[in-house]
Design a protein around this motif. Structure first.
Motif, PDB file in Angstrom:
ATOM      1  N   MET A 195      -3.026  14.718  12.197  1.00 50.19           N
ATOM      2  CA  MET A 195      -3.285  14.929  13.611  1.00 50.19           C
ATOM      3  C   MET A 195      -4.453  15.882  13.839  1.00 50.19           C
ATOM      4  O   MET A 195      -5.204  15.741  14.803  1.00 50.19           O
ATOM      5  CB  MET A 195      -2.033  15.444  14.308  1.00 50.19           C
ATOM      6  CG  MET A 195      -0.997  14.368  14.553  1.00 50.19           C
ATOM      7  SD  MET A 195      -1.691  12.841  15.255  1.00 50.19           S
ATOM      8  CE  MET A 195      -2.485  13.462  16.718  1.00 50.19           C
ATOM      9  N   ALA A 196      -4.629  16.855  12.954  1.00 52.46           N
ATOM     10  CA  ALA A 196      -5.776  17.747  13.080  1.00 52.46           C
ATOM     11  C   ALA A 196      -7.074  16.968  12.936  1.00 52.46           C
ATOM     12  O   ALA A 196      -8.049  17.208  13.668  1.00 52.46           O
ATOM     13  CB  ALA A 196      -5.701  18.853  12.026  1.00 52.46           C
ATOM     14  N   SER A 197      -7.090  16.013  12.018  1.00 57.72           N
ATOM     15  CA  SER A 197      -8.300  15.209  11.823  1.00 57.72           C
ATOM     16  C   SER A 197      -8.587  14.356  13.051  1.00 57.72           C
ATOM     17  O   SER A 197      -9.748  14.191  13.445  1.00 57.72           O
ATOM     18  CB  SER A 197      -8.147  14.320  10.581  1.00 57.72           C
ATOM     19  OG  SER A 197      -7.072  13.406  10.732  1.00 57.72           O
ATOM     20  N   ILE A 198      -7.545  13.823  13.698  1.00 58.01           N
ATOM     21  CA  ILE A 198      -7.750  13.017  14.901  1.00 58.01           C
ATOM     22  C   ILE A 198      -8.248  13.888  16.052  1.00 58.01           C
ATOM     23  O   ILE A 198      -9.128  13.491  16.821  1.00 58.01           O
ATOM     24  CB  ILE A 198      -6.447  12.288  15.290  1.00 58.01           C
ATOM     25  CG1 ILE A 198      -6.120  11.221  14.236  1.00 58.01           C
ATOM     26  CG2 ILE A 198      -6.566  11.651  16.672  1.00 58.01           C
ATOM     27  CD1 ILE A 198      -4.842  10.461  14.497  1.00 58.01           C
ATOM     28  N   PRO A 246      -2.258  11.946  30.040  1.00 57.81           N
ATOM     29  CA  PRO A 246      -1.532  11.775  28.771  1.00 57.81           C
ATOM     30  C   PRO A 246      -1.852  10.481  28.025  1.00 57.81           C
ATOM     31  O   PRO A 246      -1.325  10.268  26.936  1.00 57.81           O
ATOM     32  CB  PRO A 246      -0.054  11.790  29.209  1.00 57.81           C
ATOM     33  CG  PRO A 246      -0.035  12.334  30.598  1.00 57.81           C
ATOM     34  CD  PRO A 246      -1.332  11.886  31.187  1.00 57.81           C
ATOM     35  N   VAL A 247      -2.679   9.607  28.609  1.00 56.65           N
ATOM     36  CA  VAL A 247      -3.059   8.378  27.901  1.00 56.65           C
ATOM     37  C   VAL A 247      -4.572   8.281  27.714  1.00 56.65           C
ATOM     38  O   VAL A 247      -5.068   7.315  27.135  1.00 56.65           O
ATOM     39  CB  VAL A 247      -2.565   7.113  28.646  1.00 56.65           C
ATOM     40  CG1 VAL A 247      -1.055   7.001  28.568  1.00 56.65           C
ATOM     41  CG2 VAL A 247      -3.029   7.111  30.095  1.00 56.65           C
ATOM     42  N   SER A 248      -5.304   9.268  28.195  1.00 54.61           N
ATOM     43  CA  SER A 248      -6.756   9.225  28.099  1.00 54.61           C
ATOM     44  C   SER A 248      -7.232   9.680  26.728  1.00 54.61           C
ATOM     45  O   SER A 248      -6.808  10.732  26.241  1.00 54.61           O
ATOM     46  CB  SER A 248      -7.390  10.118  29.178  1.00 54.61           C
ATOM     47  OG  SER A 248      -8.799  10.196  28.989  1.00 54.61           O
ATOM     48  N   VAL A 282       0.791  14.035  22.274  1.00 57.19           N
ATOM     49  CA  VAL A 282       1.932  13.178  22.595  1.00 57.19           C
ATOM     50  C   VAL A 282       2.214  12.201  21.466  1.00 57.19           C
ATOM     51  O   VAL A 282       3.336  12.115  20.957  1.00 57.19           O
ATOM     52  CB  VAL A 282       1.696  12.417  23.923  1.00 57.19           C
ATOM     53  CG1 VAL A 282       2.818  11.403  24.154  1.00 57.19           C
ATOM     54  CG2 VAL A 282       1.621  13.380  25.089  1.00 57.19           C
ATOM     55  N   VAL A 283       1.193  11.451  21.068  1.00 56.75           N
ATOM     56  CA  VAL A 283       1.414  10.417  20.053  1.00 56.75           C
ATOM     57  C   VAL A 283       1.723  11.039  18.692  1.00 56.75           C
ATOM     58  O   VAL A 283       2.521  10.498  17.926  1.00 56.75           O
ATOM     59  CB  VAL A 283       0.203   9.457  19.964  1.00 56.75           C
ATOM     60  CG1 VAL A 283       0.006   8.744  21.288  1.00 56.75           C
ATOM     61  CG2 VAL A 283      -1.073  10.180  19.554  1.00 56.75           C
ATOM     62  N   GLY A 284       1.108  12.180  18.400  1.00 54.17           N
ATOM     63  CA  GLY A 284       1.365  12.832  17.125  1.00 54.17           C
ATOM     64  C   GLY A 284       2.780  13.376  17.035  1.00 54.17           C
ATOM     65  O   GLY A 284       3.469  13.191  16.030  1.00 54.17           O
ATOM     66  N   LEU A 285       3.226  14.042  18.086  1.00 57.28           N
ATOM     67  CA  LEU A 285       4.569  14.610  18.082  1.00 57.28           C
ATOM     68  C   LEU A 285       5.644  13.534  18.115  1.00 57.28           C
ATOM     69  O   LEU A 285       6.718  13.701  17.530  1.00 57.28           O
ATOM     70  CB  LEU A 285       4.744  15.550  19.278  1.00 57.28           C
ATOM     71  CG  LEU A 285       3.947  16.863  19.226  1.00 57.28           C
ATOM     72  CD1 LEU A 285       4.004  17.583  20.568  1.00 57.28           C
ATOM     73  CD2 LEU A 285       4.477  17.771  18.125  1.00 57.28           C
ATOM     74  N   GLY A 300      -2.596   3.305  20.346  1.00 58.58           N
ATOM     75  CA  GLY A 300      -2.658   2.023  21.014  1.00 58.58           C
ATOM     76  C   GLY A 300      -1.329   1.610  21.615  1.00 58.58           C
ATOM     77  O   GLY A 300      -1.260   1.148  22.758  1.00 58.58           O
ATOM     78  N   GLU A 301      -0.233   1.776  20.870  1.00 57.63           N
ATOM     79  CA  GLU A 301       1.067   1.361  21.392  1.00 57.63           C
ATOM     80  C   GLU A 301       1.513   2.274  22.524  1.00 57.63           C
ATOM     81  O   GLU A 301       2.167   1.820  23.476  1.00 57.63           O
ATOM     82  CB  GLU A 301       2.117   1.296  20.284  1.00 57.63           C
ATOM     83  CG  GLU A 301       2.363   2.593  19.535  1.00 57.63           C
ATOM     84  CD  GLU A 301       3.417   2.433  18.450  1.00 57.63           C
ATOM     85  OE1 GLU A 301       4.390   1.672  18.664  1.00 57.63           O
ATOM     86  OE2 GLU A 301       3.279   3.074  17.388  1.00 57.63           O
TER      87      GLU A 301
END
Length: 439
Positions: free
Chosen positions: A295-298, A390-392, A401-404, A410-411
């Motif tokens: 997640m840090a890399s993203i 939260p989706v941008s 959000v997606v990481g946690l 995408g999903e």
């Protein structure tokens, strides 16, 4: 030229991520670099990248240590009694759990920080979703809806819109209180209905009914710990870990100390208290290092994207070009149209480029044509970087959000965008019906 290039960059980014043609990490780095080179910025692109990474570094650091901190206290067993208590209170009914998730996120977001809201709510609720086998996309949506609709006077979009128009923030917010109330009612209805859908999917409704009602013991049996989990559990330190977590969260929410510092200190204390042995400390860090690094890399890749888009002025060029397509005869419909489009605009414009670049231009055009500029600000906050943030891909909070939640970007976007867009539309229509913005 810059506006077209910027729009093409964002469209390509969204398409390749949402269609899973590229991973977010690859897309966030490759797409903007190619666009910058195509735009003739050459080696100057590296300066934009460094500036973007520098701006995102504290968030990335916070996220790394947040993952390790919550991982350590969860390994120690802090969440076990909490999850068991929640299970007893909600009766293991997904409809209650989704509503409870939304309420918890709403209360935590009272400080106005989406990142803090996600960092507290998701780790607290995720084990429950995992235990029941519930769809984690619903968890991501519930916290996103709660944080998005809860646009308070001290949140970023409200502060930016007031500063851009040089008006008191209460002039923008107070008329929207009833509108926000309708938005909150909408998201709780959505959360309840999604919970009921999960009950049907998991086959819990019929089981509960046949067992004798709402509070009957339905769903999976209590979790049985593996020998490895039992070995690292520290049940006697439950209150110590809970107090440590409460202090970390309290100081962070209060804002006295930067979140990244609090999580660094919290990680150190959690490791020393629960695992004094150096080898066990290393093992606990190693256990969560993969998720933290991923997640840090993203997040750093997101810094590359925002740095290039801002540094090349593509975002500001897009903002200036967008308003040129509004015909003068459509002036009276600008606020309502903007309200409808405000949530999708979160996918195209970061909050600064929109509220300080695009919105003032729209407001000035609207004022020239006889409108009240405050109506432009009110229409904007009904979606732009409120329910939209939260989706941008332009905000680090999306990746939190997606990481946690442990789901793909995408999903998350494909599942959540329709509901978040609907919340924005409902509030916009409500504002028009109440006469706050013209229709």
């Amino acid at each position: 030229m810059l506006a077209i290039l910027g729009l093409a960059t964002i469209v390509v980014l969204l398409v390749v991520i949402m269609t899973n043609r590229m991973s977010p990490l690859v897309a966030l780095i490759a797409v903007p670099i190619i666009a910058a080179l195509a735009g003739g910025f050459g080696l100057e692109t590296s300066k934009f990248i460094i500036a973007g990474i520098r701006s995102i570094a504290p968030t990335a650091g916070m996220f790394v240590f947040a993952i390790i901190f919550f991982g350590v206290v969860t390994d120690a067993g802090m969440m076990d009694p909490i999850i068991d208590r929640i299970l007893r209170v909600v009766g293991t009914r997904p409809a209650r759990i989704t509503v409870g998730t939304t309420l918890l996120a709403l209360l935590i977001h009272l400080d106005g920080s989406g990142a803090v809201c996600f960092l507290i709510t998701i780790p607290a609720m995720l084990p429950l979703y995992d235990r029941l086998g519930m769809d984690k996309r619903i968890l991501a949506l519930c916290v996103s809806m709660a944080a998005g609709v809860n646009f308070l006077p001290w949140t970023g979009p409200m502060i930016r819109s007031a500063a851009a128009l040089k008006v008191p923030v209460t002039d923008i917010f107070n008329p929207l209180i009833a509108v926000q109330g309708v938005g909150l009612l909408f998201i709780f209805i959505v959360a309840f209905l999604l919970g009921k859908r999960e009950e049907r999917r998991l086959g819990l409704s019929g089981t509960a009914a046949s067992a004798g009602g709402d509070d009957a013991p339905v769903g999976p049996a209590p979790r049985v710990l593996t020998p490895e989990q039992i070995k690292i559990r520290r049940p006697k330190l439950f209150w110590v870990n809970l107090i440590l977590t409460a202090v970390i969260m309290g100081v962070m929410i209060e804002g006295a100390v930067d979140p990244v510092v609090m999580f660094m200190v919290g990680t150190v204390l959690a490791l020393m208290i629960n695992y004094p042995d150096v080898k066990m400390q290393k093992d606990r860090v190693d256990a969560h290092a993969k998720a933290a690094l991923m997640m840090a890399s993203i997040l750093l890749a997101a810094g590359v994207f925002t740095g290039i888009m801002s540094g090349t002025k593509m975002l500001s060029a897009m903002a200036q070009s967008a308003v040129a397509f509004v015909p003068p005869e459509m002036a009276q419909h600008i606020p309502f149209t903007l309200g409808i489009l405000s949530m999708p605009l979160s996918l195209l414009f970061d909050p600064d480029s929109y509220y300080f670049g695009m919105m003032p231009v729209i407001a000035e055009v609207y004022k020239t044509l006889g409108g009240n500029p405050i109506e432009i600000a009110q229409a904007s906050v009904l979606g732009q970087m409120t329910v939209g943030f939260p989706v941008s891909p332009l905000t680090p909070a999306t990746f939190l959000v997606v990481g946690l939640c442990g789901i793909g970007l995408g999903e998350h976007q494909k599942f959540s965008i329709p509901y978040l867009f609907a919340a924005s539309v409902v509030m916009t229509i409500t504002a028009a019906v109440l006469g706050i913005i013209p229709f």
